[in-house]
Design an enzyme around this catalytic site. Structure first.
Site, PDB file in Angstrom:
ATOM      1  N   ASP A 204      52.190  30.895 101.441  1.00  0.00           N
ATOM      2  CA  ASP A 204      51.957  31.756 102.596  1.00  0.00           C
ATOM      3  C   ASP A 204      50.520  32.276 102.568  1.00  0.00           C
ATOM      4  O   ASP A 204      49.740  31.920 101.682  1.00  0.00           O
ATOM      5  CB  ASP A 204      52.954  32.933 102.599  1.00  0.00           C
ATOM      6  CG  ASP A 204      52.713  33.900 101.448  1.00  0.00           C
ATOM      7  OD1 ASP A 204      51.836  33.623 100.594  1.00  0.00           O
ATOM      8  OD2 ASP A 204      53.379  34.943 101.412  1.00  0.00           O
ATOM      9  N   ASP A 206      48.450  35.860 102.554  1.00  0.00           N
ATOM     10  CA  ASP A 206      48.595  37.310 102.375  1.00  0.00           C
ATOM     11  C   ASP A 206      47.289  37.988 102.764  1.00  0.00           C
ATOM     12  O   ASP A 206      46.245  37.724 102.166  1.00  0.00           O
ATOM     13  CB  ASP A 206      48.905  37.620 100.892  1.00  0.00           C
ATOM     14  CG  ASP A 206      50.122  36.844 100.398  1.00  0.00           C
ATOM     15  OD1 ASP A 206      51.221  37.097 100.895  1.00  0.00           O
ATOM     16  OD2 ASP A 206      49.959  35.972  99.508  1.00  0.00           O
ATOM     17  N   ASP A 308      51.699  37.273 105.832  1.00  0.00           N
ATOM     18  CA  ASP A 308      52.016  38.690 105.617  1.00  0.00           C
ATOM     19  C   ASP A 308      50.770  39.511 105.923  1.00  0.00           C
ATOM     20  O   ASP A 308      49.706  39.274 105.344  1.00  0.00           O
ATOM     21  CB  ASP A 308      52.414  38.955 104.148  1.00  0.00           C
ATOM     22  CG  ASP A 308      53.836  38.523 103.860  1.00  0.00           C
ATOM     23  OD1 ASP A 308      54.611  38.331 104.823  1.00  0.00           O
ATOM     24  OD2 ASP A 308      54.181  38.384 102.672  1.00  0.00           O
TER      25      ASP A 308
HETATM   26  P1  DGT Z   1      51.909  31.606  96.824  1.00  0.00           P
HETATM   27  O1  DGT Z   1      51.940  32.354  98.121  1.00  0.00           O
HETATM   28  O2  DGT Z   1      53.160  30.842  96.590  1.00  0.00           O
HETATM   29  O3  DGT Z   1      50.706  30.774  96.655  1.00  0.00           O
HETATM   30  O4  DGT Z   1      51.859  32.661  95.625  1.00  0.00           O
HETATM   31  P2  DGT Z   1      51.335  34.125  95.627  1.00  0.00           P
HETATM   32  O5  DGT Z   1      50.867  34.438  94.272  1.00  0.00           O
HETATM   33  O6  DGT Z   1      50.403  34.368  96.763  1.00  0.00           O
HETATM   34  O7  DGT Z   1      52.675  34.929  95.815  1.00  0.00           O
HETATM   35  P3  DGT Z   1      53.203  35.807  97.038  1.00  0.00           P
HETATM   36  O8  DGT Z   1      52.602  35.388  98.315  1.00  0.00           O
HETATM   37  O9  DGT Z   1      54.689  35.806  96.966  1.00  0.00           O
HETATM   38  O10 DGT Z   1      52.748  37.268  96.687  1.00  0.00           O
HETATM   39  C1  DGT Z   1      51.413  37.601  96.383  1.00  0.00           C
HETATM   40  C2  DGT Z   1      51.369  38.704  95.395  1.00  0.00           C
HETATM   41  O11 DGT Z   1      51.725  39.885  96.047  1.00  0.00           O
HETATM   42  C3  DGT Z   1      52.344  38.521  94.247  1.00  0.00           C
HETATM   43  O12 DGT Z   1      51.729  38.855  93.038  1.00  0.00           O
HETATM   44  C4  DGT Z   1      53.398  39.504  94.449  1.00  0.00           C
HETATM   45  C5  DGT Z   1      52.785  40.497  95.372  1.00  0.00           C
HETATM   46  N1  DGT Z   1      53.738  40.942  96.380  1.00  0.00           N
HETATM   47  C6  DGT Z   1      54.506  40.197  97.173  1.00  0.00           C
HETATM   48  N2  DGT Z   1      55.267  40.987  97.933  1.00  0.00           N
HETATM   49  C7  DGT Z   1      54.956  42.249  97.602  1.00  0.00           C
HETATM   50  C8  DGT Z   1      55.369  43.533  98.036  1.00  0.00           C
HETATM   51  O13 DGT Z   1      56.203  43.693  98.902  1.00  0.00           O
HETATM   52  N3  DGT Z   1      54.762  44.595  97.443  1.00  0.00           N
HETATM   53  C9  DGT Z   1      53.808  44.440  96.494  1.00  0.00           C
HETATM   54  N4  DGT Z   1      53.258  45.509  95.960  1.00  0.00           N
HETATM   55  N5  DGT Z   1      53.411  43.290  96.072  1.00  0.00           N
HETATM   56  C10 DGT Z   1      53.972  42.206  96.618  1.00  0.00           C
HETATM   57 MG    MG Z   2      50.963  34.132  98.796  1.00  0.00          MG
END
Ligand code: DGT
Ligand code: MG
Length: 372
Positions: A204, A206, A308
């Site tokens: 996704d 962010d 997001d």
């Molecule tokens: P991806 O999108 O699969 O490449 O992996 P990421 O590392 O971007 O993971 P993602 O998009 O699920 O979340 C990004 C970071 O943000 C991850 O370390 C967790 C954090 N995060 C996700 N949702 C929330 C939330 O609701 N609150 C907070 N504080 N952090 C969140």
């Molecule tokens: Mg992400």
């Protein structure tokens, strides 16, 4: 920090926030096996077990080269007997019987399929599995039983499970930046999550939004969403208001905010990414809002992408940026490190000293720390 020792073993810190986080994974086969075990435990509601396998995988990702013998792992933290057994099996046979059995099991496959739908968590997926549902078509037959989010997730299932490339993430960041600046000049949009860690693709996009004048960000998200929607960029969105109780007037311990979720105002959305939204053509199978469906054609020029949008007051922005950069294990360990080693409570809003009962704020907090 990891240091290579002479006898082919490594010294690796137990907290993820204290060790290297290289992008290349030299042990993909091993980490995939451990992550399947973590996923299976998560599907069964065994969160502690799931976390243990995720931690083991995270440690292997920090290694500067491929593991060849299980003995090389003797000095590493976070590797339990079970993880070591599976690693040994994969090193010797190229595969683990336990992991393969899980991957081929009907339950694991159904849970995986369902939890990959936007808006579906383990609980719902498990309920559907218990009801005998196994395929996406089993769900499509009962749209009334799905939330709006899940319906959008099903419609765009394929797109949303195709990795988002960095160029697409940056293009979406730019579209949002333009909308944000139209609504509130001076506001900033920062690409965070895996892309901020340097990953070339992700599941996704962010984005964090803030404005240097505290308070200006109030009401911004609604305007930005209306602007993006008007331009035909949104296939789905749902806004969740800020539920964070201000710490301005109190130095109370922010105990209820210790979870990994935060309370910022946010929008979970699905973007329509195309050359131009007005030029987007009808895609095979996927339904699009009529305002974007301008012409029909065989080829498809648009793609659905999960985005997001999170709005933060400027004073909390550094904590939000830190919290949203990830990875999940890094964040968990950073919080654990803060609590156990520094007696501080860290979350995506604030940093709080448990023994001094003191809230660190930004920029005041940073300045106060600098003066010491
Ligand atoms: P991806 O999108 O699969 O490449 O992996 P990421 O590392 O971007 O993971 P993602 O998009 O699920 O979340 C990004 C970071 O943000 C991850 O370390 C967790 C954090 N995060 C996700 N949702 C929330 C939330 O609701 N609150 C907070 N504080 N952090 C969140
Ligand atoms: Mg992400």
């Amino acid at each position: 920090v990891s240091v290579e020792k002479p006898q082919d073993t490594w010294l690796v810190a137990a907290y993820a926030c204290q060790r290297r986080s290289p992008l290349p994974n030299n042990n993909q086969l091993l980490t995939d096996a451990l992550e399947t075990l973590a996923e299976e435990a998560h599907f069964c509601g065994h969160e502690g077990r799931s976390l243990a396998f995720s931690r083991a995988s995270s440690v292997l990702k920090a290694l500067p080269r491929t593991v060849r013998r299980v003995q090389e792992l003797d000095s590493l933290p976070c590797l339990g007997e079970h993880s070591k057994r599976v690693i040994q099996e994969v090193l010797e046979d190229g595969t683990s019987a336990e992991v393969e059995t899980i991957r081929q099991s009907e339950k694991y496959q159904a849970m995986k399929l369902f939890t990959k739908i936007f808006g579906v968590g383990v609980k719902t997926a498990h309920q559907w599995y218990q009801e005998g549902r196994r395929t996406l078509d089993d769900l499509r037959g009962h749209p009334a039983q799905l939330s709006k989010e899940q319906q959008a997730g099903l419609i765009h299932y394929e797109d949303l499970n195709t990795p988002v490339k960095r160029a697409d993430a940056e293009a979406i960041g730019q579209v949002v930046r333009e909308a944000v600046n139209k609504c509130l000049p001076g506001a900033s949009v920062t690409l965070t999550g895996g892309f901020r860690r340097g990953k070339p693709s992700g599941h996704d996009v962010d984005l964090l939004i803030t404005h240097p004048v505290e308070g200006q960000e109030a009401g911004l998200l609604k305007k930005v969403i209306a602007c993006l929607d008007q331009q035909g960029f949104l296939l789905y969105h749902s806004i969740h208001r800020n539920t964070f109780e201000s710490l301005e007037d109190s130095d109370q311990e922010p105990s209820s905010h210790a979870s990994s979720m935060d309370q910022y105002e946010r929008c979970f959305s699905i973007f329509c990414l195309g050359d131009l939204p007005g030029d987007a053509q009808e895609g095979a199978g996927a339904e699009k809002p009529s305002r974007v469906r301008r012409t029909s054609g065989a080829s498809r020029f648009w793609k659905a992408v999960r985005v997001d949008l999170v709005v933060t007051p400027y004073s909390q922005f550094p904590f939000a940026l830190l919290g949203w950069t990830g990875s999940r294990i890094f964040e968990r360990d950073l919080r654990r490190f803060a609590k156990r080693e520094k007696k501080m409570l860290l979350n995506s809003h604030t940093l709080y000293h448990l023994e001094q009962s003191r809230v660190y704020r930004f920029p005041q907090g940073i300045e106060r720390m600098r003066r010491k």
